[in-house]
Design a protein around this motif. Sequence first.
Motif, PDB file in Angstrom:
ATOM      1  N   LEU A   1     131.388 -17.942  22.322  1.00 12.47           N
ATOM      2  CA  LEU A   1     129.927 -18.066  22.318  1.00 12.47           C
ATOM      3  C   LEU A   1     129.350 -16.903  21.546  1.00 12.47           C
ATOM      4  O   LEU A   1     129.596 -15.749  21.864  1.00 12.47           O
ATOM      5  CB  LEU A   1     129.408 -18.053  23.757  1.00 12.47           C
ATOM      6  N   GLU A   2     128.596 -17.196  20.501  1.00  9.21           N
ATOM      7  CA  GLU A   2     128.043 -16.145  19.660  1.00  9.21           C
ATOM      8  C   GLU A   2     126.529 -16.272  19.606  1.00  9.21           C
ATOM      9  O   GLU A   2     125.984 -17.363  19.629  1.00  9.21           O
ATOM     10  CB  GLU A   2     128.596 -16.240  18.238  1.00  9.21           C
ATOM     11  N   ARG A   3     125.879 -15.135  19.531  1.00 10.14           N
ATOM     12  CA  ARG A   3     124.436 -15.158  19.350  1.00 10.14           C
ATOM     13  C   ARG A   3     124.135 -15.464  17.898  1.00 10.14           C
ATOM     14  O   ARG A   3     124.833 -15.014  16.996  1.00 10.14           O
ATOM     15  CB  ARG A   3     123.815 -13.799  19.719  1.00 10.14           C
ATOM     16  N   SER A   4     123.063 -16.213  17.661  1.00 11.24           N
ATOM     17  CA  SER A   4     122.646 -16.449  16.288  1.00 11.24           C
ATOM     18  C   SER A   4     121.612 -15.383  15.955  1.00 11.24           C
ATOM     19  O   SER A   4     120.465 -15.455  16.363  1.00 11.24           O
ATOM     20  CB  SER A   4     122.048 -17.851  16.149  1.00 11.24           C
ATOM     21  N   GLY A   5     122.046 -14.344  15.233  1.00 16.91           N
ATOM     22  CA  GLY A   5     121.158 -13.243  14.923  1.00 16.91           C
ATOM     23  C   GLY A   5     121.308 -12.120  15.931  1.00 16.91           C
ATOM     24  O   GLY A   5     121.917 -12.284  16.975  1.00 16.91           O
ATOM     25  N   PRO A   6     120.748 -10.976  15.613  1.00 13.72           N
ATOM     26  CA  PRO A   6     120.887  -9.828  16.508  1.00 13.72           C
ATOM     27  C   PRO A   6     120.148 -10.035  17.809  1.00 13.72           C
ATOM     28  O   PRO A   6     119.104 -10.679  17.855  1.00 13.72           O
ATOM     29  CB  PRO A   6     120.262  -8.676  15.693  1.00 13.72           C
ATOM     30  N   ARG A   7     120.709  -9.468  18.881  1.00 11.65           N
ATOM     31  CA  ARG A   7     120.054  -9.547  20.179  1.00 11.65           C
ATOM     32  C   ARG A   7     118.820  -8.653  20.177  1.00 11.65           C
ATOM     33  O   ARG A   7     118.875  -7.500  19.754  1.00 11.65           O
ATOM     34  CB  ARG A   7     121.022  -9.087  21.275  1.00 11.65           C
ATOM     35  N   PRO A   8     117.661  -9.162  20.634  1.00 17.47           N
ATOM     36  CA  PRO A   8     116.470  -8.327  20.645  1.00 17.47           C
ATOM     37  C   PRO A   8     116.662  -7.110  21.545  1.00 17.47           C
ATOM     38  O   PRO A   8     117.216  -7.218  22.633  1.00 17.47           O
ATOM     39  CB  PRO A   8     115.386  -9.251  21.221  1.00 17.47           C
ATOM     40  N   ARG A   9     116.227  -5.951  21.067  1.00 15.80           N
ATOM     41  CA  ARG A   9     116.330  -4.738  21.873  1.00 15.80           C
ATOM     42  C   ARG A   9     115.265  -4.756  22.951  1.00 15.80           C
ATOM     43  O   ARG A   9     114.098  -5.053  22.673  1.00 15.80           O
ATOM     44  CB  ARG A   9     116.145  -3.517  20.980  1.00 15.80           C
ATOM     45  N   PRO A  10     115.624  -4.441  24.207  1.00 14.46           N
ATOM     46  CA  PRO A  10     114.631  -4.433  25.275  1.00 14.46           C
ATOM     47  C   PRO A  10     113.518  -3.447  24.963  1.00 14.46           C
ATOM     48  O   PRO A  10     113.763  -2.381  24.397  1.00 14.46           O
ATOM     49  CB  PRO A  10     115.431  -3.999  26.517  1.00 14.46           C
ATOM     50  N   PRO A  11     112.269  -3.777  25.319  1.00 17.65           N
ATOM     51  CA  PRO A  11     111.174  -2.843  25.086  1.00 17.65           C
ATOM     52  C   PRO A  11     111.410  -1.543  25.843  1.00 17.65           C
ATOM     53  O   PRO A  11     112.018  -1.530  26.918  1.00 17.65           O
ATOM     54  CB  PRO A  11     109.951  -3.589  25.656  1.00 17.65           C
ATOM     55  N   ARG A  12     110.933  -0.437  25.297  1.00 21.40           N
ATOM     56  CA  ARG A  12     111.127   0.865  25.926  1.00 21.40           C
ATOM     57  C   ARG A  12     109.900   1.187  26.782  1.00 21.40           C
ATOM     58  O   ARG A  12     108.874   1.619  26.275  1.00 21.40           O
ATOM     59  CB  ARG A  12     111.340   1.936  24.868  1.00 21.40           C
ATOM     60  N   PHE A  13     110.016   0.915  28.039  1.00 19.27           N
ATOM     61  CA  PHE A  13     108.955   1.197  28.986  1.00 19.27           C
ATOM     62  C   PHE A  13     109.513   2.105  30.074  1.00 19.27           C
ATOM     63  O   PHE A  13     110.699   2.030  30.402  1.00 19.27           O
ATOM     64  CB  PHE A  13     108.419  -0.097  29.632  1.00 19.27           C
ATOM     65  N   LEU A  37     109.230 -13.914  34.052  1.00 17.50           N
ATOM     66  CA  LEU A  37     108.866 -12.766  34.885  1.00 17.50           C
ATOM     67  C   LEU A  37     110.070 -11.852  35.096  1.00 17.50           C
ATOM     68  O   LEU A  37     109.944 -10.622  35.060  1.00 17.50           O
ATOM     69  CB  LEU A  37     108.315 -13.234  36.228  1.00 17.50           C
ATOM     70  N   LEU A  38     111.245 -12.434  35.294  1.00 14.81           N
ATOM     71  CA  LEU A  38     112.452 -11.633  35.478  1.00 14.81           C
ATOM     72  C   LEU A  38     112.768 -10.809  34.228  1.00 14.81           C
ATOM     73  O   LEU A  38     113.223  -9.668  34.330  1.00 14.81           O
ATOM     74  CB  LEU A  38     113.629 -12.534  35.834  1.00 14.81           C
ATOM     75  N   ARG A  39     112.496 -11.367  33.077  1.00 16.34           N
ATOM     76  CA  ARG A  39     112.720 -10.600  31.847  1.00 16.34           C
ATOM     77  C   ARG A  39     111.745  -9.424  31.766  1.00 16.34           C
ATOM     78  O   ARG A  39     112.101  -8.342  31.293  1.00 16.34           O
ATOM     79  CB  ARG A  39     112.590 -11.510  30.620  1.00 16.34           C
ATOM     80  N   GLY A  40     110.515  -9.647  32.242  1.00 19.54           N
ATOM     81  CA  GLY A  40     109.577  -8.542  32.318  1.00 19.54           C
ATOM     82  C   GLY A  40     110.043  -7.473  33.289  1.00 19.54           C
ATOM     83  O   GLY A  40     109.962  -6.268  33.003  1.00 19.54           O
ATOM     84  N   LEU A  41     110.542  -7.886  34.442  1.00 24.39           N
ATOM     85  CA  LEU A  41     111.063  -6.932  35.415  1.00 24.39           C
ATOM     86  C   LEU A  41     112.264  -6.181  34.864  1.00 24.39           C
ATOM     87  O   LEU A  41     112.429  -4.970  35.094  1.00 24.39           O
ATOM     88  CB  LEU A  41     111.453  -7.658  36.705  1.00 24.39           C
ATOM     89  N   ASP A  42     113.112  -6.882  34.136  1.00 22.03           N
ATOM     90  CA  ASP A  42     114.309  -6.269  33.572  1.00 22.03           C
ATOM     91  C   ASP A  42     113.959  -5.111  32.645  1.00 22.03           C
ATOM     92  O   ASP A  42     114.716  -4.147  32.525  1.00 22.03           O
ATOM     93  CB  ASP A  42     115.110  -7.334  32.817  1.00 22.03           C
ATOM     94  N   ALA A  43     112.791  -5.183  31.997  1.00 24.30           N
ATOM     95  CA  ALA A  43     112.360  -4.104  31.108  1.00 24.30           C
ATOM     96  C   ALA A  43     111.851  -2.888  31.870  1.00 24.30           C
ATOM     97  O   ALA A  43     111.696  -1.813  31.280  1.00 24.30           O
ATOM     98  CB  ALA A  43     111.262  -4.616  30.172  1.00 24.30           C
ATOM     99  N   LEU A  44     111.610  -3.037  33.167  1.00 23.38           N
ATOM    100  CA  LEU A  44     110.962  -1.982  33.935  1.00 23.38           C
ATOM    101  C   LEU A  44     111.816  -1.362  35.032  1.00 23.38           C
ATOM    102  O   LEU A  44     111.530  -0.254  35.485  1.00 23.38           O
ATOM    103  CB  LEU A  44     109.672  -2.524  34.566  1.00 23.38           C
ATOM    104  N   VAL A  45     112.828  -2.071  35.487  1.00 22.14           N
ATOM    105  CA  VAL A  45     113.635  -1.546  36.601  1.00 22.14           C
ATOM    106  C   VAL A  45     115.044  -1.242  36.117  1.00 22.14           C
ATOM    107  O   VAL A  45     115.541  -1.845  35.173  1.00 22.14           O
ATOM    108  CB  VAL A  45     113.671  -2.540  37.786  1.00 22.14           C
ATOM    109  N   PRO A  46     115.719  -0.280  36.770  1.00 22.17           N
ATOM    110  CA  PRO A  46     117.085   0.058  36.361  1.00 22.17           C
ATOM    111  C   PRO A  46     118.043  -1.111  36.579  1.00 22.17           C
ATOM    112  O   PRO A  46     117.803  -1.980  37.429  1.00 22.17           O
ATOM    113  CB  PRO A  46     117.445   1.241  37.274  1.00 22.17           C
ATOM    114  N   PRO A  47     119.151  -1.148  35.848  1.00 21.46           N
ATOM    115  CA  PRO A  47     120.161  -2.192  36.067  1.00 21.46           C
ATOM    116  C   PRO A  47     120.669  -2.181  37.500  1.00 21.46           C
ATOM    117  O   PRO A  47     120.729  -1.138  38.153  1.00 21.46           O
ATOM    118  CB  PRO A  47     121.277  -1.805  35.084  1.00 21.46           C
ATOM    119  N   ARG A  48     121.013  -3.372  37.973  1.00 25.77           N
ATOM    120  CA  ARG A  48     121.624  -3.584  39.287  1.00 25.77           C
ATOM    121  C   ARG A  48     120.690  -3.306  40.459  1.00 25.77           C
ATOM    122  O   ARG A  48     121.136  -3.276  41.601  1.00 25.77           O
ATOM    123  CB  ARG A  48     122.899  -2.743  39.456  1.00 25.77           C
ATOM    124  N   THR A  49     119.402  -3.109  40.206  1.00 28.26           N
ATOM    125  CA  THR A  49     118.468  -2.921  41.324  1.00 28.26           C
ATOM    126  C   THR A  49     117.759  -4.227  41.686  1.00 28.26           C
ATOM    127  O   THR A  49     117.007  -4.268  42.649  1.00 28.26           O
ATOM    128  CB  THR A  49     117.406  -1.866  40.990  1.00 28.26           C
TER     129      THR A  49
END
Length: 330
Positions: A1-13, A37-49
């Motif tokens: 399974l390959e991404r088509s194009g580069p993976r977008p970098r998460p926003p720096r918040f 909404l989960l993608r928005g949360l993912d940009a704001l909270v640490p991994p695995r929280t």
Amino acid sequence: LERSGPRPRPPRFPRLALTGRPMRIVALAGGTGAAKLLRGLDALVPPRTLTIVGNTGDDALIWGLHVSPDLDTVCYTLGGWIDEDRGWGLHGESFRTLGEMVRFGEPTWFNLGDRDLATHLHRTRLLREGQTLTEVTAKIAQDLDVSHAVLPMSDQSVRTCVRGPDGWLGFQEYFVREKTQVEVLEVNYAGANVALPAPGVVEAIASAHAVIVCPSNPITSIGPILAVPGIARALEATDAVVLAVSPIVGGQAVSGPAGRLMAACGFEVSALGVASAYAPWLDILLVDNQDRALTPSIEAAGIRTIVTETVMRGREGEIALARRALEALA
């Protein structure tokens, strides 16, 4: 399974935390709206929280394969694989297999893409080897680069069914094949009464600082999760603050048939109806600016109401709504 194009970098918040420690959050999630909404949360909270409890009431067997649409939409979105235009499936998708199945007389009303098939083939093989849906989902999430825990609501089969004038339909038959054009007389969660919460679900709710109910269909996305014995009880018992985002704006669903299904189940099609559906355990409800006038009625039921922009327009909108939810919880 390959991404088509580069993976977008998460926003720096800046990451939000509770009293200097990462906030442990549980999210109850359906498909597209929840994933945003989960993608928005993912940009704001640490991994695995963040522990995501996904709806499996609309899982289906397609061509003998176990398809989990909501779990896959969440994982594809958080991993950076989602087809942004469709809101489901993988980007850069093709549908040659779907076209070839026509010659064999196989049903083709459910659009399975060629790349998407790999997920379902993999899931089905692992399940047939004896692994649980919880174990399989964790592996798929890891392989798709999801940085948070994703749990199905149950390892047992729970299937959302709707009764129309001509009898019962599985949810995918109603939603995809019939395009929601069937009058809904009743909704049932087949198998829920004998199902158990997936390992870790009740424990995550009990130990969470906060629970977020994503802006998903209260009847067919959140409803099946709550129908599993023990989950609603855990929400009532937890010390966590429970916050929901209304998927109804201005008396209409942001997307999908949530409004019609709420009406069929006896709920007012409004943010107030959402509050009524979640009233036994809900602390805070985020409603859209269009529904400001409903605030007194919702708060009369003992639910704190926060008025904000709930329609997520682009990545900035996802992050803004996630930030507002976290601020309300902190």
